[in-house]
Write an enzyme that holds these catalytic residues in place. Sequence first.
Site: not given
Ligand code: GAR
Length: 202
Positions: A14-15, A93-96, A110, A112
């Site tokens: 969750g950063t 982390m789920k595809i909708l 989103n 990415h």
């Molecule tokens: C982040 O780097 C985000 O961009 C990525 O997961 C990480 C979550 O970090 N998302 C994906 O790869 C989606 N395809 P966080 O929980 O610290 O925000």
Amino acid sequence: MNKIKIAVLVSGGGTNLQALIDAEKSGIINSGKISLVLSDNANAYALTRANNAGIKTKVVLLKNCENKSDFEQKIINELKDNNIELIVLAGFMKILSKNFTNTFKDRIINVHPSLIPSFCGEGFYGLKVHEAALEKGVKVTGATVHIVNEIPDGGKILVQKAVDVLEGDTPEILQKRVMEQAEWIILPKATEILSKKLLGKE
Ligand code: GAR
């Protein structure tokens, strides 16, 4: 002032959620209010961040649902019950499915961790994205915020920011740089842009 009700969907640390919370506090996000944090992982540290900020949380677990469509329906119900107008995927982390994305058409974004169309789509998430970028040997990577449609990482691009790849980078080091220099900046920015746009439509 009337504000757009935002839900943030998370799965992990969750950063990016924290960046959104901080941006709301500092006024970078002014047209929307984070009203709900929904996680598909009961142990996500993102939930602690939401609790610390006094934001309502909800956990929906796929394993407690009959199937993926039941899981999505539970999330849709939760979002509707809370009158959510904008959904931000921040490390979700789920595809909708198309049913989900059409239910909130042009109201889901989103973040990415690459410059789409590089290193994106099914199978590219989290550290895997940075591993692929290093393996390819790109000298520049970055992050993208886009509208979510039924194609994974395929919706309209809203904001992108480039980040240099440096000699000696590991996936972890690169991930941290991309977060600090790109994700935590462009996700709040895009959230405000879309909230403001949606407010104008009310
Ligand atoms: C982040 O780097 C985000 O961009 C990525 O997961 C990480 C979550 O970090 N998302 C994906 O790869 C989606 N395809 P966080 O929980 O610290 O925000």
